[in-house]
Design an enzyme around this catalytic site. Sequence first.
Site, PDB file in Angstrom:
ATOM      1  N   ASP A   1      46.882  42.604  45.569  1.00 40.91           N
ATOM      2  CA  ASP A   1      46.820  43.469  46.648  1.00 40.91           C
ATOM      3  C   ASP A   1      46.295  44.819  46.548  1.00 40.91           C
ATOM      4  O   ASP A   1      46.810  45.174  45.706  1.00 40.91           O
ATOM      5  CB  ASP A   1      48.338  43.478  47.425  1.00 40.91           C
TER       6      ASP A   1
ATOM      7  N   CYS B   1      44.054  44.951  54.297  1.00 42.06           N
ATOM      8  CA  CYS B   1      44.801  43.600  54.026  1.00 42.06           C
ATOM      9  C   CYS B   1      44.682  42.549  55.143  1.00 42.06           C
ATOM     10  O   CYS B   1      44.443  41.285  54.920  1.00 42.06           O
ATOM     11  CB  CYS B   1      46.253  44.000  53.925  1.00 42.06           C
TER      12      CYS B   1
ATOM     13  N   HIS C   1      51.591  39.417  56.117  1.00 47.70           N
ATOM     14  CA  HIS C   1      50.765  40.328  57.001  1.00 47.70           C
ATOM     15  C   HIS C   1      49.938  40.047  58.072  1.00 47.70           C
ATOM     16  O   HIS C   1      48.696  40.615  58.193  1.00 47.70           O
ATOM     17  CB  HIS C   1      50.196  41.254  56.098  1.00 47.70           C
TER      18      HIS C   1
ATOM     19  N   LYS D   1      39.530  51.156  49.058  1.00 51.29           N
ATOM     20  CA  LYS D   1      40.300  50.405  50.248  1.00 51.29           C
ATOM     21  C   LYS D   1      39.926  51.185  51.519  1.00 51.29           C
ATOM     22  O   LYS D   1      40.073  52.522  51.421  1.00 51.29           O
ATOM     23  CB  LYS D   1      41.820  50.428  50.036  1.00 51.29           C
TER      24      LYS D   1
END
Length: 492
Positions: free
Chosen positions: A35, A73, A129, A289
């Site tokens: 992650d 994510c 998620h 990210k």
Amino acid sequence: MERTRVLSSLWIFLCCFNFHAVKGAQPNILFIVADDFGWNDVGFHNPGMLTPNIDKLAYGGIILNHSYVEPLCTPSRHAFMTGIYPYKSGMQHLVILPEQPYCSPLNLTFLPQKLKQLGYATHMIGKWHLGMCKWECTPTYRGFDTFLGYYQGQEDYYNKTVLGGLDFRDGKDVVRGDMTYSPITYATRADHLISKHNKSQPMFLYLPFQSVHEPIQVPEKYEDLYPNVKTEGRRKYSGMVSAMDEAIGNITESLKRNGMFNNTIIIFTADNGGWPTFYGNNYPLRGGKTTVYEGGTRASAFIYGAGLKRTGYTYDGLVHAVDWNPTLVAAAGGQPDVGIDGINLWEEIRSGLESKRTEFVYHIDEVLTLFEGHEAIRVGDYKLIQGYPGPYPGWYKPDEVTADQTIDYRPANYLRSYQKDNSSIDIGAELFNIKDDPYEHNNLAREQPALVKKMQGILDEYRKHLVPAMHPPNDKKGNPANFGGVWTPGWC
Ligand SMILES: *[C@@H]1O[C@H](CO)[C@@H](O)[C@H](O)[C@H]1NC(C)=O
Ligand SMILES: *[C@@H]1O[C@H](CO)[C@@H](O)[C@H](O)[C@H]1NC(C)=O
Ligand SMILES: *[C@@H]1O[C@H](CO)[C@@H](O)[C@H](O)[C@H]1NC(C)=O
Ligand SMILES: *[C@@H]1O[C@H](CO)[C@@H](O)[C@H](O)[C@H]1NC(C)=O
Ligand SMILES: *[C@@H]1O[C@H](CO)[C@@H](O)[C@H](O)[C@H]1NC(C)=O
Ligand SMILES: *[C@@H]1O[C@H](CO)[C@@H](O)[C@H](O)[C@H]1NC(C)=O
Ligand SMILES: *[C@@H]1O[C@H](CO)[C@@H](O)[C@H](O)[C@H]1NC(C)=O
């Protein structure tokens, strides 16, 4: 008469479940997701990172040098599970926030459901998620025989709570009192699953680690592996990476001990680039990210193991997150779904052939916020970005989080300055030749208007399939206070 009936039902059995005939050849599949894991956060890209177990597998397998994921994510996990671009399912905007009442559309077939049809035992350990407002959204109802993990995007690595609610389950049951650092909990669970697995059946284990998403937490012994790293956050983060690596080593050992290792495919991939604010590092790639620059989307990734015909090299072909679904279905001896975005690249990857993928959508998100509101596509060597690329526009070296002093990279300030003066974004678009300029230093948009126009035309075609982002307001009904302090489905 009895005999005929028995024979004919036997025939039907053989005809319709003929995967049993190739069962011996069906590999186990271990799909590992790290992650918020950066390009520069792994030993095989950066010798300063101590990841001996990952490196051994990567060098003994195939390092994927152009393996792309979504910048966040939830969208990447949607792509892994469905083989469909998030923007076609309304899953493109940000991530699912804890009290948002939606999930990955229930009419889509998830990878474990496909693999179950092919005879696999299916297990998941780690972060979901993909939505949890009703039970139908959760792993237990989307193809996984077992699940140990959490539904939301992050939590405390020890006490397994987030925003005042416990988020840790074994199947549908709440797990209380587990205070073990999560990669150790996960490796222990994996060892149990592997040890008690019926070896005459193939196994799929989806292992999306909590590591190395914030909060930055790690037992001291792992942090102590990096006395030379000056910044405390980066030192702890590096330790988190090494703890995950140790967990992967333990799971590899368990596969060996149980005679499953040499019939297992291991895939390792980040879900998006490292998060500069929380010490993830993508250097020399640009951005991180949440951005559609390469640092947000080009994943540290490799594949190892069963069925690979050529190993010990770096694969330069394009691979996208949506490709894993059909590629793994093919590796399992099945027929990939038609009409999805993913391409079956099993033969290309395992034999080192040219990739069938020549273009892809990095991301389309029509909602402008601090983090998104951008579109980007790749066609051959070229990449077009339109709109706000996201914060973290620079090149950040490890241990120097604020290396680029000329830009205030904090999301709110960066968006403000972008909106005030975005003249650097020539003619509303950025164009890069990723082959010649993998680090995105030279925006070619001004020099090559005809190519920009052509790429915009291709992007317009992709955008026709956009399903508006589901991004409903938070709903207090979901608050764990309504469920005895536990994040619990049943409020949408
Ligand atoms: C799922 O449902 C959506 C919305 O009703 C629809 O547009 C889409 O085509 C469906 N997808 C599949 C694979 O059935
Ligand atoms: C869990 O740890 C967090 C710190 O990460 C703390 O704020 C919280 O109070 C703890 N919760 C419980 C139930 O111990
Ligand atoms: C790996 O296994 C060793 C030996 O059992 C154990 O001490 C260690 O905590 C494990 N590490 C992880 C991250 O699972
Ligand atoms: C293992 O699976 C095979 C095939 O599905 C089955 O025949 C066998 O009984 C199983 N063994 C155990 C111990 O469950
Ligand atoms: C896998 O290992 C087992 C025993 O360790 C061996 O008998 C078998 O031949 C190996 N299979 C392959 C495909 O290497
Ligand atoms: C600059 O930003 C504004 C506000 O987000 C946007 O409307 C405009 O299209 C942008 N201009 C360019 C050239 O990207
Ligand atoms: C991986 O890609 C980079 C460009 O980003 C290239 O410079 C490098 O040579 C490639 N690595 C290998 C081993 O092919």
